[in-house]
Design a protein around this motif. Sequence first.
Motif, PDB file in Angstrom:
ATOM      1  N   ILE A  24       0.862  -1.175   0.000  1.00 36.69           N
ATOM      2  CA  ILE A  24       0.000   0.000   0.000  1.00 36.69           C
ATOM      3  C   ILE A  24       0.905   1.234   0.000  1.00 36.69           C
ATOM      4  O   ILE A  24       1.712   1.400   0.922  1.00 36.69           O
ATOM      5  CB  ILE A  24      -0.902   0.021   1.257  1.00 36.69           C
ATOM      6  N   PRO A  25       0.814   2.092  -1.016  1.00 31.70           N
ATOM      7  CA  PRO A  25       1.603   3.333  -0.996  1.00 31.70           C
ATOM      8  C   PRO A  25       1.192   4.194   0.192  1.00 31.70           C
ATOM      9  O   PRO A  25       0.009   4.229   0.559  1.00 31.70           O
ATOM     10  CB  PRO A  25       1.227   4.018  -2.312  1.00 31.70           C
ATOM     11  N   VAL A  26       2.165   4.851   0.815  1.00 34.26           N
ATOM     12  CA  VAL A  26       1.875   5.706   1.965  1.00 34.26           C
ATOM     13  C   VAL A  26       2.457   7.096   1.747  1.00 34.26           C
ATOM     14  O   VAL A  26       3.446   7.260   1.029  1.00 34.26           O
ATOM     15  CB  VAL A  26       2.426   5.108   3.282  1.00 34.26           C
ATOM     16  N   ALA A  27       1.830   8.080   2.374  1.00 31.95           N
ATOM     17  CA  ALA A  27       2.333   9.452   2.352  1.00 31.95           C
ATOM     18  C   ALA A  27       3.368   9.571   3.462  1.00 31.95           C
ATOM     19  O   ALA A  27       3.027   9.533   4.640  1.00 31.95           O
ATOM     20  CB  ALA A  27       1.189  10.432   2.566  1.00 31.95           C
ATOM     21  N   ALA A  72      -0.863   6.325  11.482  1.00 31.17           N
ATOM     22  CA  ALA A  72       0.009   7.324  12.112  1.00 31.17           C
ATOM     23  C   ALA A  72       0.175   8.552  11.226  1.00 31.17           C
ATOM     24  O   ALA A  72       0.279   8.445  10.005  1.00 31.17           O
ATOM     25  CB  ALA A  72       1.378   6.707  12.401  1.00 31.17           C
ATOM     26  N   GLU A  73       0.223   9.705  11.862  1.00 31.05           N
ATOM     27  CA  GLU A  73       0.450  10.953  11.127  1.00 31.05           C
ATOM     28  C   GLU A  73       1.837  10.960  10.488  1.00 31.05           C
ATOM     29  O   GLU A  73       2.000  11.348   9.345  1.00 31.05           O
ATOM     30  CB  GLU A  73       0.283  12.147  12.056  1.00 31.05           C
ATOM     31  N   SER A  74       2.842  10.511  11.252  1.00 25.02           N
ATOM     32  CA  SER A  74       4.200  10.391  10.733  1.00 25.02           C
ATOM     33  C   SER A  74       4.567   8.911  10.731  1.00 25.02           C
ATOM     34  O   SER A  74       4.851   8.329  11.777  1.00 25.02           O
ATOM     35  CB  SER A  74       5.194  11.179  11.585  1.00 25.02           C
ATOM     36  N   LYS A  75       4.549   8.312   9.554  1.00 25.40           N
ATOM     37  CA  LYS A  75       4.839   6.880   9.431  1.00 25.40           C
ATOM     38  C   LYS A  75       6.279   6.568   9.849  1.00 25.40           C
ATOM     39  O   LYS A  75       6.532   5.587  10.546  1.00 25.40           O
ATOM     40  CB  LYS A  75       4.616   6.401   7.994  1.00 25.40           C
ATOM     41  N   GLY A  76       7.220   7.411   9.437  1.00 26.40           N
ATOM     42  CA  GLY A  76       8.626   7.188   9.784  1.00 26.40           C
ATOM     43  C   GLY A  76       8.880   7.259  11.278  1.00 26.40           C
ATOM     44  O   GLY A  76       9.590   6.420  11.835  1.00 26.40           O
TER      45      GLY A  76
END
Length: 96
Positions: free
Chosen positions: A27-30, A72-76
């Motif tokens: 799944i592509p993520v932002a 999550a707002e920030s995946k990293g």
Amino acid sequence: MRRHTDIIGRLGGPNSGSIQGVGMQHIPVASSNLKSIAYDPSKSVLEVLFKSGSVYQYYNVPVSVHEDLLGAESKGQHLAKYIKGKFPYRMILPSS
């Protein structure tokens, strides 16, 4: 420089939806660091494709951890705080 399509093509084919034959649909993520995420609930394996081109698999990951990562707002930052160092992992493909 390898492109995302080159990596997917090399590992599982652009239409297969899998990397290394695991059969997971990415799944592509932002994210500024992550390109896509896949999860196999039958094996509890989380797979992460980084924008650098590296691919990692994390093992024994509960579905709730995968869902939290997707939300999550920030995946990293979420990956770094709640997954890295908490679950066994393996690099599938080094960065380009």
